[in-house]
Design a protein around this motif. Structure first.
Motif, PDB file in Angstrom:
ATOM      1  N   LEU A   1       0.821  -1.210   0.000  1.00 14.49           N
ATOM      2  CA  LEU A   1       0.000   0.000   0.000  1.00 14.49           C
ATOM      3  C   LEU A   1       0.856   1.263   0.000  1.00 14.49           C
ATOM      4  CD1 LEU A   1      -2.880  -1.066   2.420  1.00 14.49           C
ATOM      5  CD2 LEU A   1      -2.905  -0.993  -0.082  1.00 14.49           C
ATOM      6  N   LYS A   2       1.992   1.231   0.707  1.00 11.27           N
ATOM      7  CA  LYS A   2       2.896   2.386   0.688  1.00 11.27           C
ATOM      8  C   LYS A   2       3.355   2.683  -0.733  1.00 11.27           C
ATOM      9  CE  LYS A   2       4.830   1.857   5.330  1.00 11.27           C
ATOM     10  NZ  LYS A   2       6.040   1.482   6.081  1.00 11.27           N
ATOM     11  N   LYS A   3       3.638   1.646  -1.503  1.00 17.80           N
ATOM     12  CA  LYS A   3       4.066   1.837  -2.893  1.00 17.80           C
ATOM     13  C   LYS A   3       2.894   2.297  -3.760  1.00 17.80           C
ATOM     14  CE  LYS A   3       7.720  -1.580  -2.548  1.00 17.80           C
ATOM     15  NZ  LYS A   3       8.030  -2.993  -2.727  1.00 17.80           N
ATOM     16  N   ALA A   4       1.739   1.655  -3.602  1.00 22.34           N
ATOM     17  CA  ALA A   4       0.568   1.999  -4.424  1.00 22.34           C
ATOM     18  C   ALA A   4       0.100   3.422  -4.167  1.00 22.34           C
ATOM     19  CB  ALA A   4      -0.567   1.015  -4.154  1.00 22.34           C
TER      20      ALA A   4
ATOM     21  N   TRP B   1       0.561  10.155  -2.181  1.00 19.80           N
ATOM     22  CA  TRP B   1      -0.112  10.920  -1.128  1.00 19.80           C
ATOM     23  C   TRP B   1       0.029  10.348   0.287  1.00 19.80           C
ATOM     24  CZ3 TRP B   1      -3.494   8.039   1.628  1.00 19.80           C
ATOM     25  CH2 TRP B   1      -4.059   6.932   1.004  1.00 19.80           C
ATOM     26  N   ILE B   2       0.577   9.183   0.434  1.00 20.52           N
ATOM     27  CA  ILE B   2       0.533   8.502   1.735  1.00 20.52           C
ATOM     28  C   ILE B   2       1.203   9.303   2.854  1.00 20.52           C
ATOM     29  CG2 ILE B   2       2.626   7.098   1.455  1.00 20.52           C
ATOM     30  CD1 ILE B   2       0.858   4.784   2.719  1.00 20.52           C
ATOM     31  N   ASP B   3       2.216  10.085   2.546  1.00 18.87           N
ATOM     32  CA  ASP B   3       2.925  10.850   3.573  1.00 18.87           C
ATOM     33  C   ASP B   3       2.599  12.345   3.531  1.00 18.87           C
ATOM     34  OD1 ASP B   3       4.254   8.669   4.758  1.00 18.87           O
ATOM     35  OD2 ASP B   3       5.767   8.695   3.169  1.00 18.87           O
TER      36      ASP B   3
ATOM     37  N   PHE C   1       0.383   7.415  11.216  1.00 14.75           N
ATOM     38  CA  PHE C   1       0.754   6.016  11.365  1.00 14.75           C
ATOM     39  C   PHE C   1       1.229   5.670  12.776  1.00 14.75           C
ATOM     40  CE2 PHE C   1       0.982   6.698   6.760  1.00 14.75           C
ATOM     41  CZ  PHE C   1       0.042   5.746   6.395  1.00 14.75           C
ATOM     42  N   GLU C   2       1.308   6.661  13.650  1.00 19.24           N
ATOM     43  CA  GLU C   2       1.597   6.399  15.063  1.00 19.24           C
ATOM     44  C   GLU C   2       0.299   6.063  15.813  1.00 19.24           C
ATOM     45  OE1 GLU C   2       4.777   6.260  16.161  1.00 19.24           O
ATOM     46  OE2 GLU C   2       5.248   6.640  14.048  1.00 19.24           O
TER      47      GLU C   2
END
Length: 144
Positions: free
Chosen positions: A97-100, A104-106, A112-113
């Motif tokens: 999912l991080k790659k996909a 926008w993930i970050d 994520f904490e």
């Protein structure tokens, strides 16, 4: 209704095996609720990063029956909360999912904490896919 064939599997992966927007429907007290979600498709399921205390997750905890709709595709499925994004059991799908969702993930939208940041898995049961004038009725529960 046919099982997921090599042809329909390839079409699903081509169309949805990347960052894609879907309509996700849940039901609460007999009332449907629909919202757009960012999803990734793999092996008969859509994966969504979401917040465990959201309305969609509350609905799914009471009634896991869902429906999705995307580009010339509609399906039914069962929603499952895979739990915290960062737990060891989710490491494989979390990396995918991080790659996909790299674009926008970050961006600060996800924390994520926070252990309420979870992965929602919609395991498809049946669906209809259209491609170049052909209608495919797919039973995702039948294995080859």
């Amino acid at each position: 209704m046919e099982k997921l064939t090599d042809e329909t599997k390839a079409l699903m992966e081509e169309r949805f095996g990347h960052d894609t927007i879907l309509a996700l429907a849940t039901v609460e007290d007999g009332v449907p609720h629909v919202r757009s979600v960012d999803a990734y498709y793999e092996d008969g399921a859509f994966y969504i990063i979401t917040y465990g205390l959201s309305n969609k997750m509350r609905h799914i905890s009471k009634n896991p029956v869902t429906a999705v709709s995307g580009e010339w595709f509609t399906a039914h499925g069962r929603g499952e909360n895979l739990g915290y994004f960062g737990k060891p059991e989710n490491a494989g799908i979390a990396e995918t999912l991080k790659k996909a969702f790299a674009a926008w993930i970050d961006n600060g939208h996800n924390n994520f904490e926070d252990e309420n940041t979870c992965i929602l898995c919609i395991r498809l049961t049946d669906g209809v896919l259209f491609s170049h004038g052909t209608r495919f009725e797919i039973d995702f529960t039948k294995k080859e």
